[in-house]
Design an enzyme around this catalytic site. Sequence first.
Site, PDB file in Angstrom:
ATOM      1  CG  HIS A 222      -1.844  -1.164   1.298  1.00 31.45           C
ATOM      2  ND1 HIS A 222      -2.510  -1.524   2.465  1.00 31.45           N
ATOM      3  CD2 HIS A 222      -2.232  -2.064   0.358  1.00 31.45           C
ATOM      4  CE1 HIS A 222      -3.256  -2.587   2.224  1.00 31.45           C
ATOM      5  NE2 HIS A 222      -3.106  -2.930   0.955  1.00 31.45           N
ATOM      6  CB  VAL A 223       4.089   2.081  -1.643  1.00 26.68           C
ATOM      7  CG1 VAL A 223       4.974   1.110  -0.892  1.00 26.68           C
ATOM      8  CG2 VAL A 223       3.732   1.519  -3.017  1.00 26.68           C
TER       9      VAL A 223
END
Length: 540
Positions: A474-475
């Site tokens: 989930h960067v």
Amino acid sequence: MTDTAQKFDYVIVGSGAAGAILANRLSAHGASVCLLEAGPPDNHPFLHIPAGFIKVIFNPRYAWLFSTEPTDKTNGRSIPIPQGRTLGGSTSINGLVYNRGQDGDFDHWAQLGNDGWSFKDVLPYFKSMERRIGGDDGYRGRQGELPVSDIDWIHPICEAFIQGAMQQGMPRTADYNGGPQDGVGYFQRTIHNGWRMSTARSFLKPIRGRANLHIKTHSLATRILFENKRAVGVRYSHPSGRGPARTVLANKEVIVACGAINTPKLLQLSGIGPAALLQEKGIAVVHDLPGVGENLSDHYSVRVVAKVKGEKTLNELARGLNLGAQVLHWMRKKPSIMALSPSLVHWFWKSQPHLDCADLQGVFTPASYKEGYVGRLDNFSGMTAGVWQHRPLSRGYVRIQSSDPFESPIVQPNYLEHPDDQRTLVNGIKLARKLLRADALKPYFEKETLPGDMCQSEDELFDFARRFGVSSYHVNGTAHMGPPSDKRAVVDQELRVYGLQNLRIVDSSVMPSIPSANVCASTMMIGNRAGDLILGKRHS
């Protein structure tokens, strides 16, 4: 630049969660659009069968296989962070969960000085892209291109887990995307009639016949081209490096939608970023913008595993004759493990009782993976409760290693560097263990295999997190949005890059803070809203 270069109104770099939707929106209004995608077309069946994610998420043909720099907080390990590398980007390889986050996430964006990004402002864009059955019309969309479905394959252990969580005070949530998030229930998924609904399938496939939309795959953007401070085009090459470099020009705007790792990489290669870094790498500075590549955050996930008795889990159902039966069910459009997301049940809860809202996201599935890692199923019946901190405070960076566009950048999220993150995650692990030992699960719970009963103290639990935690992929945040007073902001509230003309960023890198959710849904919303921002429209 040459006179033979193709010219379009807009050049969009990246066809993922945001880029595909934006290409749809702009081309629908008559603009000529060139969509560049570094990866191949999404023509492999495993990109469309939901269970196929396990075959493509670490396949270098369809994923950028980025890894973090090791730190002592990850026990000296490099953590894989695969990102999609095909039409649809990560929506073609991810875990299919549709999760917007909490209303307060977006209100916080607005409070930071980003007018127009409160929950009230962004809700219409969530709704307009969504085709959802059920839920409150005030929250849910009915006519959009993206189907959002409920699970149709119910396992008795999932029901027992939900009952166990309710026994410990969690409400059963009817719609975590349509009101308060706190509670337990089944995930909503981007699956329709047994197929993955990526942004490529939902937003690009139906419009492939538009004469004003040109999609170029196998086209790696290597540099944004400028005339003084005005973006005028993109240089791109085949990802293998073979063949000549080519140029595509933009009459109106260049729009970067490569994701939170590749977007800062492309900006830095193009001379946009911290001047000292660019000069060190031998790149001429087009614009000194210190925030490019900074503010990286991600969800660091830890999984607790237990051995199951008295019931088959996915560990058995995904093998041999059992798997053959599941494939047959899927082909007949019956409920099947072939059409599942990897995480089936959600639980959103508080790491400490005094908190106003959930600061933890948990997942549950009647399956387990060797050493707690997605990809290799255990040889015994197992179940897994994973957990991560919603809003980590640790921040890292993405920085190019050289001027070579074919070299991966340095990715350093600095997982667990902040003491609050350490405490919150340890509390989350304690809660996950407690949920697996709930009374309702006792008929199925045999023993904990990871971390195991010998791991009890907070120091031991933190060490377990260091040794076995992984990225949730989930960067975000590496070109974050902020007002002019925020000297680290990269884009303004309309996603225009500060100090430059005709250049916008439209992907998860613009998020000023991480949502309390998987970031895919919010990234799609950003792509949807960017269409109106660029066209000068206001959503009705």
